[in-house]
Design a protein around this motif. Sequence first.
Motif, PDB file in Angstrom:
ATOM      1  N   ALA A  33      65.037 155.501 100.775  1.00 23.93           N
ATOM      2  CA  ALA A  33      63.988 156.501 100.946  1.00 23.93           C
ATOM      3  C   ALA A  33      62.999 156.441  99.795  1.00 23.93           C
ATOM      4  N   GLU A  34      63.450 156.020  98.624  1.00 24.90           N
ATOM      5  CA  GLU A  34      62.596 155.870  97.456  1.00 24.90           C
ATOM      6  C   GLU A  34      63.207 154.796  96.569  1.00 24.90           C
ATOM      7  N   ASP A  35      62.504 154.427  95.525  1.00 25.03           N
ATOM      8  CA  ASP A  35      63.041 153.411  94.625  1.00 25.03           C
ATOM      9  C   ASP A  35      64.367 153.892  94.033  1.00 25.03           C
ATOM     10  N   ALA A  36      65.378 153.071  94.142  1.00 27.07           N
ATOM     11  CA  ALA A  36      66.698 153.424  93.625  1.00 27.07           C
ATOM     12  C   ALA A  36      66.840 152.877  92.210  1.00 27.07           C
ATOM     13  N   PRO A  37      67.152 153.709  91.213  1.00 26.60           N
ATOM     14  CA  PRO A  37      67.338 153.185  89.861  1.00 26.60           C
ATOM     15  C   PRO A  37      68.558 152.275  89.795  1.00 26.60           C
ATOM     16  N   ILE A  38      68.417 151.152  89.123  1.00 23.49           N
ATOM     17  CA  ILE A  38      69.531 150.232  88.956  1.00 23.49           C
ATOM     18  C   ILE A  38      70.013 150.330  87.517  1.00 23.49           C
ATOM     19  N   ILE A  39      71.318 150.464  87.359  1.00 21.44           N
ATOM     20  CA  ILE A  39      71.929 150.673  86.054  1.00 21.44           C
ATOM     21  C   ILE A  39      72.352 149.334  85.474  1.00 21.44           C
ATOM     22  N   CYS A  40      72.110 149.145  84.202  1.00 17.26           N
ATOM     23  CA  CYS A  40      72.477 147.900  83.537  1.00 17.26           C
ATOM     24  C   CYS A  40      73.963 147.602  83.715  1.00 17.26           C
ATOM     25  N   ASP A  41      74.260 146.393  84.180  1.00 14.35           N
ATOM     26  CA  ASP A  41      75.623 145.882  84.295  1.00 14.35           C
ATOM     27  C   ASP A  41      76.461 146.613  85.341  1.00 14.35           C
ATOM     28  N   CYS A 138      73.903 142.505 104.320  1.00 14.77           N
ATOM     29  CA  CYS A 138      74.111 143.233 103.066  1.00 14.77           C
ATOM     30  C   CYS A 138      74.102 142.249 101.890  1.00 14.77           C
ATOM     31  N   TYR A 139      73.823 142.767 100.721  1.00 16.47           N
ATOM     32  CA  TYR A 139      73.705 141.933  99.525  1.00 16.47           C
ATOM     33  C   TYR A 139      74.071 142.746  98.294  1.00 16.47           C
ATOM     34  N   HIS A 140      74.273 142.057  97.181  1.00 20.16           N
ATOM     35  CA  HIS A 140      74.526 142.684  95.885  1.00 20.16           C
ATOM     36  C   HIS A 140      73.373 142.379  94.936  1.00 20.16           C
ATOM     37  N   VAL A 141      73.058 143.348  94.074  1.00 21.05           N
ATOM     38  CA  VAL A 141      72.053 143.185  93.020  1.00 21.05           C
ATOM     39  C   VAL A 141      72.713 143.509  91.684  1.00 21.05           C
ATOM     40  N   HIS A 142      72.440 142.690  90.662  1.00 27.88           N
ATOM     41  CA  HIS A 142      72.998 142.926  89.334  1.00 27.88           C
ATOM     42  C   HIS A 142      71.905 142.712  88.291  1.00 27.88           C
ATOM     43  N   LEU A 143      71.808 143.624  87.341  1.00 30.01           N
ATOM     44  CA  LEU A 143      70.836 143.526  86.249  1.00 30.01           C
ATOM     45  C   LEU A 143      71.574 143.548  84.919  1.00 30.01           C
ATOM     46  N   GLN A 144      71.263 142.588  84.060  1.00 32.33           N
ATOM     47  CA  GLN A 144      71.827 142.520  82.714  1.00 32.33           C
ATOM     48  C   GLN A 144      70.688 142.510  81.705  1.00 32.33           C
ATOM     49  N   ARG A 145      70.773 143.344  80.676  1.00 34.01           N
ATOM     50  CA  ARG A 145      69.753 143.393  79.626  1.00 34.01           C
ATOM     51  C   ARG A 145      70.166 142.444  78.498  1.00 34.01           C
ATOM     52  N   LEU A 146      69.272 141.533  78.115  1.00 30.25           N
ATOM     53  CA  LEU A 146      69.620 140.459  77.188  1.00 30.25           C
ATOM     54  C   LEU A 146      69.079 140.651  75.788  1.00 30.25           C
ATOM     55  N   THR A 147      68.107 141.544  75.596  1.00 31.00           N
ATOM     56  CA  THR A 147      67.408 141.665  74.318  1.00 31.00           C
ATOM     57  C   THR A 147      68.097 142.680  73.408  1.00 31.00           C
ATOM     58  N   GLU A 148      68.241 142.321  72.136  1.00 30.74           N
ATOM     59  CA  GLU A 148      68.839 143.218  71.144  1.00 30.74           C
ATOM     60  C   GLU A 148      68.116 144.558  71.145  1.00 30.74           C
ATOM     61  N   GLY A 149      68.883 145.643  71.131  1.00 32.61           N
ATOM     62  CA  GLY A 149      68.308 146.974  71.166  1.00 32.61           C
ATOM     63  C   GLY A 149      68.283 147.572  72.552  1.00 32.61           C
ATOM     64  N   ALA A 150      68.536 146.743  73.573  1.00 27.81           N
ATOM     65  CA  ALA A 150      68.546 147.233  74.957  1.00 27.81           C
ATOM     66  C   ALA A 150      69.833 146.893  75.689  1.00 27.81           C
ATOM     67  N   VAL A 151      70.668 146.031  75.119  1.00 27.76           N
ATOM     68  CA  VAL A 151      71.879 145.590  75.816  1.00 27.76           C
ATOM     69  C   VAL A 151      72.787 146.771  76.110  1.00 27.76           C
ATOM     70  N   CYS A 152      73.510 146.683  77.220  1.00 33.16           N
ATOM     71  CA  CYS A 152      74.372 147.784  77.646  1.00 33.16           C
ATOM     72  C   CYS A 152      75.824 147.489  77.304  1.00 33.16           C
ATOM     73  N   GLU A 153      76.280 148.072  76.238  1.00 37.32           N
ATOM     74  CA  GLU A 153      77.676 147.984  75.820  1.00 37.32           C
ATOM     75  C   GLU A 153      78.208 146.555  75.820  1.00 37.32           C
ATOM     76  N   PRO A 154      77.610 145.671  75.024  1.00 35.39           N
ATOM     77  CA  PRO A 154      78.152 144.310  74.956  1.00 35.39           C
ATOM     78  C   PRO A 154      79.542 144.314  74.330  1.00 35.39           C
ATOM     79  N   THR A 155      80.376 143.372  74.727  1.00 35.71           N
ATOM     80  CA  THR A 155      81.716 143.255  74.172  1.00 35.71           C
ATOM     81  C   THR A 155      81.650 142.526  72.832  1.00 35.71           C
ATOM     82  N   PRO A 156      81.974 143.228  71.707  1.00 34.84           N
ATOM     83  CA  PRO A 156      81.908 142.548  70.408  1.00 34.84           C
ATOM     84  C   PRO A 156      83.146 141.690  70.165  1.00 34.84           C
ATOM     85  N   VAL A 157      82.943 140.510  69.602  1.00 36.87           N
ATOM     86  CA  VAL A 157      84.041 139.607  69.270  1.00 36.87           C
ATOM     87  C   VAL A 157      83.794 139.038  67.877  1.00 36.87           C
ATOM     88  N   GLY A 158      84.799 139.111  67.013  1.00 34.02           N
ATOM     89  CA  GLY A 158      84.684 138.550  65.677  1.00 34.02           C
ATOM     90  C   GLY A 158      85.077 137.082  65.654  1.00 34.02           C
TER      91      GLY A 158
END
Length: 215
Positions: A33-41, A138-158
């Motif tokens: 009915a309107e633009d649906a917001p897509i959530i990162c990851d 039917c289909y799937h859509v996925h959005l990933q944010r790649l730029t520092e300062g916008a990434v959504c909860e990246p998994t940190p690894v030492g």
Amino acid sequence: MLVPSGRGRRRLRVAAVLLLLSATLVQRGGAWAEDAPIICDVPVEACIDSPAESDRFSFNVIDNEIVAINVLAAPAQGAGFDPVWRVIDKLGNPIQDNECDDFGDAYLGSLRDCGPLPASGSPYRVEVRDGSSDATGCYHVHLQRLTEGAVCEPTPVGCDGTAPGTIDPALEDDLIRFDFSVTEGEIVAINLGVTVPGTNFDPTWRLLDRTGRPV
């Protein structure tokens, strides 16, 4: 792999095709009915119920952000259904990006990096339709944010650490952040293994810098 020259602290991330399970949003029974917001990851499932229909999914960006977008048909689709996509800005104009500005580009691969995108164009929209406008499915859509300062909860690894993950559905990816200092010409070793392989499952990875660009 050779890290680009330079001194000081850098934040490097491995965008492996490997993702911790996340929720899936579902839209069925007609056009949005309107633009649906897509959530990162967070994968979204939606359906094209009329061959002429198109769906739109909105997102905002920080200035000069790069996002990765993936669109894949859901399993067991009817013959001829081929979802394609493009990104448009708040005025409805295709973005100035040869990877993401035209529906036809999606035929070259469903996963594309879009940007850098100016914040002034927000909200942006991922517009999806059937490639030939002659089939439904039917289909799937996925959005990933790649730029520092916008990434959504990246998994940190030492250093010398591991990050387990799972792909479900198939279009997901994972953003794993490695924080370490490098010297000029330094070489780092990265390994990706499979613990529970599925049919035709072949995970791949790439290394990104803090802007979201491949190194």
